[in-house]
Design a protein around this motif. Structure first.
Motif, mmCIF file in Angstrom:
data_model
loop_
_atom_site.group_PDB
_atom_site.id
_atom_site.type_symbol
_atom_site.label_atom_id
_atom_site.label_comp_id
_atom_site.label_asym_id
_atom_site.label_seq_id
_atom_site.Cartn_x
_atom_site.Cartn_y
_atom_site.Cartn_z
ATOM 1 N N ASP A 1 -12.531 -8.084 2.731
ATOM 2 C CA ASP A 1 -12.646 -8.378 1.299
ATOM 3 C C ASP A 1 -11.359 -9.064 0.826
ATOM 4 O O ASP A 1 -10.391 -8.397 0.452
ATOM 5 C CB ASP A 1 -12.896 -7.095 0.515
ATOM 6 N N TYR A 2 -11.367 -10.388 0.861
ATOM 7 C CA TYR A 2 -10.173 -11.139 0.470
ATOM 8 C C TYR A 2 -9.962 -11.145 -1.047
ATOM 9 O O TYR A 2 -8.914 -11.588 -1.511
ATOM 10 C CB TYR A 2 -10.259 -12.573 0.993
ATOM 11 N N ASP A 3 -10.945 -10.657 -1.792
ATOM 12 C CA ASP A 3 -10.794 -10.564 -3.246
ATOM 13 C C ASP A 3 -10.141 -9.246 -3.679
ATOM 14 O O ASP A 3 -9.883 -9.046 -4.866
ATOM 15 C CB ASP A 3 -12.161 -10.693 -3.930
ATOM 16 N N GLN A 4 -9.895 -8.377 -2.718
ATOM 17 C CA GLN A 4 -9.268 -7.099 -3.036
ATOM 18 C C GLN A 4 -7.857 -7.341 -3.583
ATOM 19 O O GLN A 4 -7.161 -8.263 -3.157
ATOM 20 C CB GLN A 4 -9.218 -6.241 -1.765
ATOM 21 N N ALA A 5 -7.436 -6.509 -4.519
ATOM 22 C CA ALA A 5 -6.177 -6.734 -5.242
ATOM 23 C C ALA A 5 -4.977 -6.811 -4.302
ATOM 24 O O ALA A 5 -4.113 -7.689 -4.446
ATOM 25 C CB ALA A 5 -5.972 -5.625 -6.266
ATOM 26 N N TYR A 6 -4.900 -5.897 -3.314
ATOM 27 C CA TYR A 6 -3.758 -5.901 -2.407
ATOM 28 C C TYR A 6 -3.757 -7.151 -1.523
ATOM 29 O O TYR A 6 -2.687 -7.662 -1.168
ATOM 30 C CB TYR A 6 -3.773 -4.645 -1.532
ATOM 31 N N LEU B 1 0.821 -1.210 0.000
ATOM 32 C CA LEU B 1 0.000 0.000 0.000
ATOM 33 C C LEU B 1 0.860 1.267 0.000
ATOM 34 O O LEU B 1 0.546 2.241 -0.699
ATOM 35 C CB LEU B 1 -0.927 -0.012 1.222
ATOM 36 N N SER B 2 1.932 1.265 0.779
ATOM 37 C CA SER B 2 2.807 2.440 0.840
ATOM 38 C C SER B 2 3.455 2.714 -0.510
ATOM 39 O O SER B 2 3.545 3.876 -0.951
ATOM 40 C CB SER B 2 3.887 2.234 1.910
ATOM 41 N N THR B 3 3.895 1.653 -1.157
ATOM 42 C CA THR B 3 4.502 1.817 -2.486
ATOM 43 C C THR B 3 3.512 2.439 -3.463
ATOM 44 O O THR B 3 3.847 3.339 -4.240
ATOM 45 C CB THR B 3 4.975 0.450 -3.018
ATOM 46 N N GLU B 4 2.271 1.980 -3.388
ATOM 47 C CA GLU B 4 1.244 2.494 -4.295
ATOM 48 C C GLU B 4 0.897 3.946 -3.963
ATOM 49 O O GLU B 4 0.657 4.760 -4.858
ATOM 50 C CB GLU B 4 -0.001 1.612 -4.184
ATOM 51 N N TYR B 5 0.869 4.280 -2.687
ATOM 52 C CA TYR B 5 0.475 5.624 -2.266
ATOM 53 C C TYR B 5 1.459 6.677 -2.795
ATOM 54 O O TYR B 5 1.049 7.743 -3.287
ATOM 55 C CB TYR B 5 0.399 5.689 -0.741
ATOM 56 N N MET C 1 -3.725 4.952 1.786
ATOM 57 C CA MET C 1 -3.909 4.281 0.508
ATOM 58 C C MET C 1 -5.040 3.266 0.563
ATOM 59 O O MET C 1 -5.800 3.112 -0.399
ATOM 60 C CB MET C 1 -2.602 3.601 0.077
ATOM 61 N N TRP C 2 -5.165 2.576 1.680
ATOM 62 C CA TRP C 2 -6.237 1.570 1.774
ATOM 63 C C TRP C 2 -7.604 2.225 1.605
ATOM 64 O O TRP C 2 -8.454 1.735 0.857
ATOM 65 C CB TRP C 2 -6.167 0.834 3.106
ATOM 66 N N PHE C 3 -7.836 3.338 2.303
ATOM 67 C CA PHE C 3 -9.164 3.953 2.251
ATOM 68 C C PHE C 3 -9.353 4.793 0.988
ATOM 69 O O PHE C 3 -10.498 5.073 0.599
ATOM 70 C CB PHE C 3 -9.405 4.786 3.509
ATOM 71 N N LEU C 4 -8.256 5.187 0.351
ATOM 72 C CA LEU C 4 -8.395 5.804 -0.966
ATOM 73 C C LEU C 4 -8.814 4.756 -1.997
ATOM 74 O O LEU C 4 -9.637 5.027 -2.882
ATOM 75 C CB LEU C 4 -7.078 6.460 -1.396
ATOM 76 N N ALA C 5 -8.250 3.555 -1.877
ATOM 77 C CA ALA C 5 -8.589 2.476 -2.822
ATOM 78 C C ALA C 5 -9.896 1.786 -2.458
ATOM 79 O O ALA C 5 -10.550 1.198 -3.319
ATOM 80 C CB ALA C 5 -7.457 1.443 -2.851
#
Length: 623
Positions: free
Chosen positions: A610-615, A289-293, A360-364
């Motif tokens: 949500d275990y189907d989430q991409a991250y 998540l940090s890398t993506e943010y 990043m988690w709550f943005l995504a």
């Protein structure tokens, strides 16, 4: 006279004679060893069922009774006659006065009906293990070879308990008895029996293997069991010193108890260690998540609806956590059960290490129409050692030594839970600075990150706290949730100001009136007590003890259905309490995101992940 004759006939019958022998044995034991007889000892079902003398009849693990009482106890003729008359009179009075329930437990009835019950296999008594000291006779009654054979295919009565591991337990008991016999002098001097017993032990061990229930045993297990019984019967006949047997059994019990204590201590340490470690998936998630943010531009890093953050008409929640996934579950469960999600505002404070990942988690994964704010604790410039005494203490050399010099810590405090590294984090103490964090709000609900919301919480803001500062569920249903469990009442400052039997209350879901907080200067009260406790003389560590002190007489008790605790340590929390609770709390070491979590409670938490989430997929996280 006819009644006397009937009872006398019973006494001289085979079963009556056995009962008479047992009465004489009890009298003999009382005379020989009065210190070992207690009228208030634990009540156990008497195992008076007739058994074949050709099969080894085992001694109880706690007491060893002399054999052949007819040869070792001699009564004069007159005394014998008097005893017989006394037994008859007592038997007559007993039979006419006992209730129907007592008759089921009557030893005489167990003798007279023992054959039918044993052969039918329908009445298997429960064996309560207590270390190694348990009733081997009861186990033998359950696992008598004839009963084991005839019980197959029989229907079970609804009020009786059937064991599926009775033969396994009996084989284990045989090994224990065999080890005892091997250690006795009579066995050591008989080389032939010694060899035979060792061969039988190896056979039983191979048959037993890793079996935990009877179905796991090989087909020849019954033959090994019977052969061992015959060998043990020989060993029993060789033993003429009951005192030596008793001493050896007591030594085994003592040794087993010592081993149990060692294993319990190791298990406690490993449980604490596991609870404080981060699983691979939870370590991977914030990194991804940090890398993506940091790949986003500044405009993409902002949350919508910033104007709602200070609106006192909305429902505001405070969450202080460094666990991204746990925080996501709290927010998701709250929004899912909210009647008006757009009215709910979540203020999340985390540390610098997890700040980017949390944002990043709550943005995504925006929580519907609810509003999100994520702040970094390091940006609270007002929170420093000159203002907060607890922050000054956490940076002291004394505290550093306590946590990082293990040998000194162990000597000073044997309770490992107080050495939890989370107490070093100021995040754990932010709950005492709510008015400073939210200066424009009048009320806020504080939520821990190990809770799950199951109902709409908007009703909390309409509760009249009647001038109190903190609305919380009391936890005084159990003794260890009272003040003396957390505070040092040997200290005169504590003893003078507080009641040791006062009810504690729960952190994890609390409604705080920030206006009253400011009027009553709660933060100042907290600081004064922290200054008095600079050497941990009033309480150890954590936030509940200072919370109990700071909010003393300032807590409004909420209905218990608002907040149910214990899902992180107590597997006995009732399903009914969980289902009616607005918030369930996994307080304790057995968190639902850890493998050591209580399996039957994990589903309530997994429902909002949500275990189907991409991250989540990238980090190989699954239920």
């Amino acid at each position: 006279m006819s009644c006397y004759c009937k009872i006398l006939d019973y006494v001289v019958s085979a079963n009556g004679f056995l009962f008479l022998l047992l009465v004489i044995a009890a009298a003999y034991e009382f005379v020989q060893e009065p210190s070992t007889v207690s009228l208030n000892r634990d009540v156990r079902t008497l195992n008076l069922l007739p058994q074949e003398l050709s099969v080894a009849q085992e001694e109880p693990a706690a007491d060893v009774y002399p054999e052949n009482f007819t040869g070792s106890v001699h009564l004069p003729d007159g005394e014998s006659s008097r005893k017989t008359r006394q037994l008859n009179e007592e038997s007559k009075e007993f039979v006419t006065n006992v209730s129907s329930q007592e008759q089921e437990d009557n030893p005489i009835k167990q003798v007279t009906e023992g054959d039918n019950r044993l052969e039918s296999g329908d009445n298997k008594e429960h064996v309560n293990l207590k270390g190694v000291e348990h009733s081997i006779l009861a186990t033998q009654a359950e696992t008598k070879p004839e009963a084991l054979k005839s019980s197959k295919g029989k229907s079970e009565k609804s009020n009786e308990r059937v064991f599926t591991d009775s033969r396994v337990r009996y084989l284990k008991d045989q090994l224990i008895r065999a080890r005892v016999y091997l250690s006795l002098s009579a066995t050591r001097t008989n080389a032939q029996f010694n060899r035979e017993l060792r061969v039988r032990m190896k056979e039983v061990q191979r048959a037993l293997g890793d079996a935990t229930k009877d179905a796991d045993l090989p087909k020849n297990a019954y033959d090994k069991l019977k052969a061992m019984d015959q060998t043990l019967a020989k060993g029993k006949q060789m033993q003429d010193d009951c005192t030596a047997v008793v001493k050896k059994l007591r030594a085994i019990i003592h040794s087993t108890e010592e081993q149990l204590r060692v294993h319990q201590k190791q298990a406690l340490f490993l449980t604490h260690l596991t609870a404080k470690t981060v699983p691979k998936g939870l370590h991977c998630l914030p990194l991804r998540l940090s890398t993506e943010y940091y790949s986003l531009n500044s405009s993409q890093q902002q949350f919508p609806n910033p104007e709602k953050l200070d609106d006192p008409e909305l429902f505001h929640y405070a969450l202080f956590s460094d666990n991204v996934l746990a925080t996501a579950v709290v927010v998701n469960s709250t929004v899912t059960n909210a009647k008006d999600p757009w009215k709910h505002v979540f203020h999340i404070v985390t540390d610098r290490l997890n700040y980017a990942a949390m944002r990043m988690w709550f943005l995504a994964n925006p929580p519907g129409k609810a509003t999100i704010q994520v702040e970094n604790i390091d940006e609270f410039t007002w929170l420093n050692a000159s203002y907060s005494p607890v922050l000054k203490q956490l940076a002291s050399q004394n505290m550093i030594d306590y946590y990082f010099k293990a040998h000194k810590a162990v000597e000073s405090d044997s309770n490992m839970k107080f050495r939890n590294p989370k107490y070093l984090s100021m995040m754990n103490h932010l709950r005492f600075y709510l008015p400073e964090i939210f200066p424009k709000l009048s009320k806020v609900v504080f939520l821990d990150d190990d809770i799950v919301v199951q109902k709409d919480l908007s009703g909390l803001w309409s509760i009249d706290l009647k001038g109190k500062v903190n609305g919380a569920v009391e936890t005084c249903g159990e003794n260890f949730h009272r003040f003396d469990r957390y505070l040092n009442f040997s200290n005169p400052i504590i003893a003078k100001n507080f009641d040791p039997h006062a009810c504690g209350w729960a952190y994890g879901m609390n409604i705080f009136d920030l206006e009253e907080w400011k009027k009553q200067n709660i933060t100042g009260v907290y600081h004064s007590w922290q200054n008095l406790n600079h050497e941990r003389q009033l309480w150890k560590l954590g936030t509940l003890p200072p919370g109990l002190i700071t909010f003393w007489n300032r807590v409004y008790p909420l209905d218990k259905s608002w907040h149910v605790l214990g899902l992180g340590y107590n597997p006995s929390v009732s399903q009914k309490e969980i289902e009616r609770a607005a918030v369930i709390h996994y307080n304790g070491n057995l968190k639902p995101w850890l493998e050591i979590g209580i399996p039957k409670f994990r589903g309530y938490w997994n429902k909002f992940v949500d275990y189907d989430q991409a991250y989540m997929r990238d980090c190989n996280m699954s239920p």
